[in-house]
Design a protein around this motif. Structure first.
Motif, PDB file in Angstrom:
ATOM      1  N   ALA A  11     119.870  35.841  83.305  1.00 25.32           N
ATOM      2  CA  ALA A  11     121.149  35.121  83.296  1.00 25.32           C
ATOM      3  C   ALA A  11     122.294  36.020  83.767  1.00 25.32           C
ATOM      4  O   ALA A  11     123.214  35.548  84.439  1.00 25.32           O
ATOM      5  CB  ALA A  11     121.444  34.566  81.904  1.00 25.32           C
ATOM      6  N   LEU A  14     121.976  36.186  87.652  1.00 27.32           N
ATOM      7  CA  LEU A  14     122.144  34.955  88.435  1.00 27.32           C
ATOM      8  C   LEU A  14     123.469  34.894  89.201  1.00 27.32           C
ATOM      9  O   LEU A  14     123.472  34.502  90.373  1.00 27.32           O
ATOM     10  CB  LEU A  14     121.984  33.722  87.544  1.00 27.32           C
ATOM     11  CG  LEU A  14     120.553  33.369  87.164  1.00 27.32           C
ATOM     12  CD1 LEU A  14     120.534  32.178  86.206  1.00 27.32           C
ATOM     13  CD2 LEU A  14     119.718  33.080  88.389  1.00 27.32           C
ATOM     14  N   PRO A  15     124.612  35.273  88.599  1.00 28.13           N
ATOM     15  CA  PRO A  15     125.847  35.223  89.385  1.00 28.13           C
ATOM     16  C   PRO A  15     125.815  36.149  90.599  1.00 28.13           C
ATOM     17  O   PRO A  15     126.362  35.818  91.654  1.00 28.13           O
ATOM     18  CB  PRO A  15     126.933  35.664  88.401  1.00 28.13           C
ATOM     19  CG  PRO A  15     126.335  35.567  87.048  1.00 28.13           C
ATOM     20  CD  PRO A  15     124.859  35.670  87.212  1.00 28.13           C
ATOM     21  N   CYS A  18     123.939  34.420  93.278  1.00 25.60           N
ATOM     22  CA  CYS A  18     124.783  33.391  93.900  1.00 25.60           C
ATOM     23  C   CYS A  18     125.770  34.019  94.878  1.00 25.60           C
ATOM     24  O   CYS A  18     126.015  33.469  95.958  1.00 25.60           O
ATOM     25  CB  CYS A  18     125.553  32.611  92.834  1.00 25.60           C
ATOM     26  SG  CYS A  18     124.548  31.549  91.806  1.00 25.60           S
ATOM     27  N   GLN A  59     128.491  30.814  91.571  1.00 18.61           N
ATOM     28  CA  GLN A  59     128.649  32.164  91.021  1.00 18.61           C
ATOM     29  C   GLN A  59     129.690  32.146  89.898  1.00 18.61           C
ATOM     30  O   GLN A  59     129.445  32.667  88.806  1.00 18.61           O
ATOM     31  CB  GLN A  59     129.098  33.151  92.106  1.00 18.61           C
ATOM     32  CG  GLN A  59     129.428  34.503  91.551  1.00 18.61           C
ATOM     33  CD  GLN A  59     130.253  35.384  92.487  1.00 18.61           C
ATOM     34  OE1 GLN A  59     130.354  36.557  92.220  1.00 18.61           O
ATOM     35  NE2 GLN A  59     130.841  34.862  93.528  1.00 18.61           N
ATOM     36  N   SER A  62     128.435  30.446  86.876  1.00 17.65           N
ATOM     37  CA  SER A  62     127.418  31.239  86.195  1.00 17.65           C
ATOM     38  C   SER A  62     128.057  32.298  85.301  1.00 17.65           C
ATOM     39  O   SER A  62     127.582  32.548  84.189  1.00 17.65           O
ATOM     40  CB  SER A  62     126.484  31.900  87.215  1.00 17.65           C
ATOM     41  OG  SER A  62     125.731  30.915  87.889  1.00 17.65           O
ATOM     42  N   ARG A  97     119.955  26.693  84.469  1.00 19.26           N
ATOM     43  CA  ARG A  97     120.868  27.413  85.367  1.00 19.26           C
ATOM     44  C   ARG A  97     120.295  27.494  86.777  1.00 19.26           C
ATOM     45  O   ARG A  97     121.019  27.331  87.762  1.00 19.26           O
ATOM     46  CB  ARG A  97     121.171  28.810  84.842  1.00 19.26           C
ATOM     47  CG  ARG A  97     121.982  28.861  83.578  1.00 19.26           C
ATOM     48  CD  ARG A  97     123.275  28.084  83.628  1.00 19.26           C
ATOM     49  NE  ARG A  97     124.128  28.521  84.715  1.00 19.26           N
ATOM     50  CZ  ARG A  97     125.258  27.913  85.071  1.00 19.26           C
ATOM     51  NH1 ARG A  97     125.677  26.854  84.426  1.00 19.26           N
ATOM     52  NH2 ARG A  97     125.972  28.360  86.069  1.00 19.26           N
ATOM     53  N   ILE A 101     122.112  25.762  89.953  1.00 21.59           N
ATOM     54  CA  ILE A 101     122.524  26.477  91.162  1.00 21.59           C
ATOM     55  C   ILE A 101     121.970  25.784  92.401  1.00 21.59           C
ATOM     56  O   ILE A 101     122.689  25.564  93.384  1.00 21.59           O
ATOM     57  CB  ILE A 101     122.088  27.953  91.086  1.00 21.59           C
ATOM     58  CG1 ILE A 101     122.904  28.683  90.020  1.00 21.59           C
ATOM     59  CG2 ILE A 101     122.222  28.640  92.447  1.00 21.59           C
ATOM     60  CD1 ILE A 101     122.334  30.034  89.600  1.00 21.59           C
ATOM     61  N   TRP A 116     123.844  20.850  83.936  1.00 25.75           N
ATOM     62  CA  TRP A 116     124.793  21.749  83.275  1.00 25.75           C
ATOM     63  C   TRP A 116     124.846  21.435  81.780  1.00 25.75           C
ATOM     64  O   TRP A 116     124.843  22.349  80.942  1.00 25.75           O
ATOM     65  CB  TRP A 116     126.187  21.600  83.901  1.00 25.75           C
ATOM     66  CG  TRP A 116     127.217  22.460  83.257  1.00 25.75           C
ATOM     67  CD1 TRP A 116     127.528  23.749  83.565  1.00 25.75           C
ATOM     68  CD2 TRP A 116     128.085  22.087  82.162  1.00 25.75           C
ATOM     69  NE1 TRP A 116     128.535  24.209  82.732  1.00 25.75           N
ATOM     70  CE2 TRP A 116     128.889  23.213  81.869  1.00 25.75           C
ATOM     71  CE3 TRP A 116     128.253  20.933  81.425  1.00 25.75           C
ATOM     72  CZ2 TRP A 116     129.845  23.186  80.857  1.00 25.75           C
ATOM     73  CZ3 TRP A 116     129.198  20.923  80.422  1.00 25.75           C
ATOM     74  CH2 TRP A 116     129.984  22.041  80.146  1.00 25.75           C
TER      75      TRP A 116
END
Length: 130
Positions: A11, A14-15, A18, A59, A62, A97, A101, A116
């Motif tokens: 987690a 993940l950003p 992105c 992003q 996230s 998530r 995305i 979400w």
């Protein structure tokens, strides 16, 4: 390392994934040819359109979702909740998530919002597991 801890690491990454996706079309190009501008990254990202702009928005979202997930894991740990339940909820959050995305980049707004909510539900559930 528990599954929930691995999910936390995923987690957190993940950003960054992105961001890489949003910037991907600018890699390998010179700045004057529209390549990524590391001198003015926020302005460059703000000018993106289409799926790249949506990847950049994913992003931001996230990063916004991460504190609630972290807080839920901390509370579940404090409550000494059953690890299998915590792991399942953490996996559910990360799965939501990832789907979120993909739906964001694909511009599937309504379905994205439902996913979400599923991710948020997993986070909220972490506060109440025993």
């Amino acid at each position: 390392m528990t599954i929930a801890q691995i999910c936390l690491l995923v987690a957190c990454l993940l950003p960054i994934g992105c961001a890489g996706l949003a910037k991907s079309r600018g890699f390998g190009k010179r700045r004057r040819d529209g390549g990524f501008d590391n001198h003015r990254p926020r302005e460059w990202l703000a000018a993106l359109e289409g799926w790249q702009a949506r990847a950049n928005a994913a992003q931001a979202n996230s990063w916004e979702a991460l504190p609630v997930f972290i807080a839920g894991l901390v509370v579940a740990h404090q409550h000494q909740a059953a690890q299998a339940t915590v792991d399942a909820l953490a996996l559910g959050f990360v799965a939501a998530r990832l789907v979120f995305i993909a739906l964001y980049v694909a511009d599937k707004a309504s379905l994205r919002s439902l996913v979400w909510m599923a991710g948020l539900a997993a986070c909220v559930a972490l506060f109440f597991v025993r």
